[in-house]
Design a protein around this motif. Structure first.
Motif, PDB file in Angstrom:
ATOM      1  N   GLY A  72       1.170 -24.948  26.632  1.00 47.71           N
ATOM      2  CA  GLY A  72       1.748 -26.365  27.432  1.00 47.71           C
ATOM      3  C   GLY A  72       0.964 -26.722  28.445  1.00 47.71           C
ATOM      4  O   GLY A  72      -0.030 -26.399  28.746  1.00 47.71           O
ATOM      5  N   LEU A  73       1.588 -27.633  29.124  1.00 48.03           N
ATOM      6  CA  LEU A  73       0.846 -28.545  30.243  1.00 48.03           C
ATOM      7  C   LEU A  73       1.542 -27.979  31.563  1.00 48.03           C
ATOM      8  O   LEU A  73       2.644 -27.984  31.637  1.00 48.03           O
ATOM      9  CB  LEU A  73       1.102 -29.839  30.306  1.00 48.03           C
ATOM     10  N   VAL A  74       0.813 -27.655  32.661  1.00 43.23           N
ATOM     11  CA  VAL A  74       1.323 -26.805  33.763  1.00 43.23           C
ATOM     12  C   VAL A  74       0.522 -27.308  34.900  1.00 43.23           C
ATOM     13  O   VAL A  74      -0.754 -27.496  34.734  1.00 43.23           O
ATOM     14  CB  VAL A  74       1.607 -25.472  33.572  1.00 43.23           C
ATOM     15  N   VAL A 122      -7.550 -23.299  24.516  1.00 46.35           N
ATOM     16  CA  VAL A 122      -6.848 -23.067  23.514  1.00 46.35           C
ATOM     17  C   VAL A 122      -6.965 -21.292  23.522  1.00 46.35           C
ATOM     18  O   VAL A 122      -8.037 -20.839  23.489  1.00 46.35           O
ATOM     19  CB  VAL A 122      -7.487 -23.317  22.024  1.00 46.35           C
ATOM     20  N   TYR A 123      -5.760 -20.675  23.494  1.00 43.71           N
ATOM     21  CA  TYR A 123      -5.566 -19.328  23.620  1.00 43.71           C
ATOM     22  C   TYR A 123      -5.071 -18.880  22.286  1.00 43.71           C
ATOM     23  O   TYR A 123      -4.201 -19.312  21.514  1.00 43.71           O
ATOM     24  CB  TYR A 123      -4.470 -18.951  24.626  1.00 43.71           C
ATOM     25  N   TYR A 124      -5.963 -17.730  21.753  1.00 49.60           N
ATOM     26  CA  TYR A 124      -5.713 -17.218  20.427  1.00 49.60           C
ATOM     27  C   TYR A 124      -5.383 -15.596  20.820  1.00 49.60           C
ATOM     28  O   TYR A 124      -5.843 -15.179  21.727  1.00 49.60           O
ATOM     29  CB  TYR A 124      -7.132 -17.169  19.665  1.00 49.60           C
ATOM     30  N   CYS A 125      -4.442 -15.307  19.829  1.00 49.64           N
ATOM     31  CA  CYS A 125      -4.161 -13.832  19.795  1.00 49.64           C
ATOM     32  C   CYS A 125      -5.189 -13.371  18.494  1.00 49.64           C
ATOM     33  O   CYS A 125      -5.235 -14.118  17.741  1.00 49.64           O
ATOM     34  CB  CYS A 125      -2.817 -13.522  19.677  1.00 49.64           C
ATOM     35  N   ALA A 126      -5.226 -11.827  18.586  1.00 50.56           N
ATOM     36  CA  ALA A 126      -6.123 -11.340  17.591  1.00 50.56           C
ATOM     37  C   ALA A 126      -5.763  -9.728  17.416  1.00 50.56           C
ATOM     38  O   ALA A 126      -5.278  -9.450  18.454  1.00 50.56           O
ATOM     39  CB  ALA A 126      -7.668 -11.513  17.859  1.00 50.56           C
ATOM     40  N   ALA A 127      -6.131  -9.459  16.405  1.00 49.65           N
ATOM     41  CA  ALA A 127      -6.095  -8.188  16.234  1.00 49.65           C
ATOM     42  C   ALA A 127      -7.088  -7.311  15.535  1.00 49.65           C
ATOM     43  O   ALA A 127      -7.725  -7.794  14.771  1.00 49.65           O
ATOM     44  CB  ALA A 127      -4.793  -7.740  15.286  1.00 49.65           C
ATOM     45  N   LYS A 128      -7.463  -5.878  15.922  1.00 50.13           N
ATOM     46  CA  LYS A 128      -8.486  -5.101  15.559  1.00 50.13           C
ATOM     47  C   LYS A 128      -8.108  -3.860  15.270  1.00 50.13           C
ATOM     48  O   LYS A 128      -7.572  -3.320  16.319  1.00 50.13           O
ATOM     49  CB  LYS A 128      -9.816  -5.288  16.448  1.00 50.13           C
ATOM     50  N   PHE A 129      -8.340  -3.282  14.096  1.00 55.69           N
ATOM     51  CA  PHE A 129      -8.077  -1.988  13.774  1.00 55.69           C
ATOM     52  C   PHE A 129      -8.745  -1.101  14.996  1.00 55.69           C
ATOM     53  O   PHE A 129      -9.662  -1.180  15.139  1.00 55.69           O
ATOM     54  CB  PHE A 129      -8.532  -1.404  12.359  1.00 55.69           C
ATOM     55  N   PHE A 130      -7.856   0.010  15.300  1.00 48.17           N
ATOM     56  CA  PHE A 130      -8.167   0.543  16.524  1.00 48.17           C
ATOM     57  C   PHE A 130      -9.432   1.406  16.327  1.00 48.17           C
ATOM     58  O   PHE A 130     -10.088   1.649  17.294  1.00 48.17           O
ATOM     59  CB  PHE A 130      -7.055   1.765  17.058  1.00 48.17           C
ATOM     60  N   TRP A 188      -6.798 -13.246  13.404  1.00 45.83           N
ATOM     61  CA  TRP A 188      -6.567 -14.199  14.308  1.00 45.83           C
ATOM     62  C   TRP A 188      -5.339 -15.312  14.126  1.00 45.83           C
ATOM     63  O   TRP A 188      -5.099 -15.619  13.095  1.00 45.83           O
ATOM     64  CB  TRP A 188      -7.946 -15.277  14.382  1.00 45.83           C
ATOM     65  N   GLY A 189      -4.678 -15.520  15.091  1.00 46.31           N
ATOM     66  CA  GLY A 189      -3.639 -16.478  15.090  1.00 46.31           C
ATOM     67  C   GLY A 189      -4.223 -17.927  15.154  1.00 46.31           C
ATOM     68  O   GLY A 189      -5.599 -18.091  15.312  1.00 46.31           O
ATOM     69  N   GLN A 190      -3.424 -18.968  15.078  1.00 48.41           N
ATOM     70  CA  GLN A 190      -4.068 -20.367  15.009  1.00 48.41           C
ATOM     71  C   GLN A 190      -4.184 -20.861  16.308  1.00 48.41           C
ATOM     72  O   GLN A 190      -5.000 -21.927  16.473  1.00 48.41           O
ATOM     73  CB  GLN A 190      -2.676 -21.122  14.433  1.00 48.41           C
ATOM     74  N   GLY A 191      -3.887 -20.210  17.574  1.00 52.78           N
ATOM     75  CA  GLY A 191      -3.916 -20.918  18.811  1.00 52.78           C
ATOM     76  C   GLY A 191      -3.129 -21.928  19.434  1.00 52.78           C
ATOM     77  O   GLY A 191      -2.363 -22.405  18.767  1.00 52.78           O
ATOM     78  N   THR A 192      -2.979 -21.781  20.604  1.00 51.83           N
ATOM     79  CA  THR A 192      -1.849 -22.577  21.586  1.00 51.83           C
ATOM     80  C   THR A 192      -2.577 -22.960  22.615  1.00 51.83           C
ATOM     81  O   THR A 192      -3.408 -22.360  23.517  1.00 51.83           O
ATOM     82  CB  THR A 192      -0.745 -21.774  21.768  1.00 51.83           C
ATOM     83  N   LEU A 193      -2.440 -24.149  22.829  1.00 47.08           N
ATOM     84  CA  LEU A 193      -3.484 -25.024  23.886  1.00 47.08           C
ATOM     85  C   LEU A 193      -2.462 -24.704  25.218  1.00 47.08           C
ATOM     86  O   LEU A 193      -1.331 -24.991  25.242  1.00 47.08           O
ATOM     87  CB  LEU A 193      -3.450 -26.387  23.481  1.00 47.08           C
ATOM     88  N   VAL A 194      -3.429 -24.419  26.229  1.00 39.91           N
ATOM     89  CA  VAL A 194      -2.715 -24.521  27.725  1.00 39.91           C
ATOM     90  C   VAL A 194      -3.690 -25.351  28.394  1.00 39.91           C
ATOM     91  O   VAL A 194      -4.970 -25.193  28.365  1.00 39.91           O
ATOM     92  CB  VAL A 194      -3.080 -22.946  28.178  1.00 39.91           C
ATOM     93  N   THR A 195      -3.235 -26.149  29.081  1.00 45.34           N
ATOM     94  CA  THR A 195      -3.937 -27.310  29.966  1.00 45.34           C
ATOM     95  C   THR A 195      -3.149 -27.237  31.320  1.00 45.34           C
ATOM     96  O   THR A 195      -1.910 -27.274  31.469  1.00 45.34           O
ATOM     97  CB  THR A 195      -3.410 -28.619  29.380  1.00 45.34           C
ATOM     98  N   VAL A 196      -4.136 -26.857  32.408  1.00 45.73           N
ATOM     99  CA  VAL A 196      -3.660 -26.865  33.572  1.00 45.73           C
ATOM    100  C   VAL A 196      -4.137 -28.062  34.495  1.00 45.73           C
ATOM    101  O   VAL A 196      -5.749 -28.161  34.528  1.00 45.73           O
ATOM    102  CB  VAL A 196      -4.248 -25.486  34.388  1.00 45.73           C
ATOM    103  N   SER A 197      -3.593 -28.857  35.121  1.00 45.49           N
ATOM    104  CA  SER A 197      -3.749 -29.803  35.832  1.00 45.49           C
ATOM    105  C   SER A 197      -3.701 -29.694  37.317  1.00 45.49           C
ATOM    106  O   SER A 197      -3.267 -28.827  37.843  1.00 45.49           O
ATOM    107  CB  SER A 197      -2.792 -30.844  35.635  1.00 45.49           C
ATOM    108  N   SER A 198      -4.920 -30.548  37.937  1.00 43.79           N
ATOM    109  CA  SER A 198      -5.206 -30.065  39.190  1.00 43.79           C
ATOM    110  C   SER A 198      -4.258 -31.024  40.325  1.00 43.79           C
ATOM    111  O   SER A 198      -3.647 -31.893  39.848  1.00 43.79           O
ATOM    112  CB  SER A 198      -6.775 -30.166  39.430  1.00 43.79           C
TER     113      SER A 198
END
Length: 119
Positions: free
Chosen positions: A8-10, A91-99, A109-119
């Motif tokens: 989200g926007l923060v 855009v933040y992505y989660c991901a997984a890798k066999f140990f 990989w996940g689809q990504g979620t947008l993080v927007t940081v305003s100044s």
């Protein structure tokens, strides 16, 4: 199979918590982590929660501000982001890798979620 949410926007200095839930298969023996990609930049590692030893590791740029946590019985990871800065916008992505994988590449990989940081 990996669903990220919580972006989200923060304003700068604020906080957000991202979640990533797995479905369709078990990721219990996978390292699970977060990556991000800003416009015009390559995707970069943010944090990981490992399967073996249940350890965590962070990129220097987010250390002491971000915390990764994992519910191992639910194949879910979180990223608590505090003291956000405009340069955290991505855009933040989660991901997984066999140990036991010898590759540095993540398998899922996940689809990504947008993080927007305003100044």
């Amino acid at each position: 199979q990996l669903q990220a949410s919580g972006g989200g926007l923060v304003q700068a200095g604020g906080s957000l918590r991202l979640s990533c839930a797995a479905s369709g298969r078990s990721f219990s023996r996978y390292n699970m982590g977060w990556f991000r990609q800003s416009p015009g930049k390559e995707r970069e590692f943010v944090a990981v929660a490992t399967y073996r030893g249940r350890k965590t590791s962070y990129a220097d740029s987010v250390k002491d501000r971000f915390t990764i946590s994992r519910e191992y019985d639910k194949d879910t990871i979180y990223l608590q982001m505090n003291d956000l800065k405009p340069e955290d916008t991505a855009v933040y992505y989660c991901a997984a890798k066999f140990f036991a994988s010898s590759s540095s590449e993540y398998d899922y990989w996940g689809q990504g979620t947008l993080v927007t940081v305003s100044s």
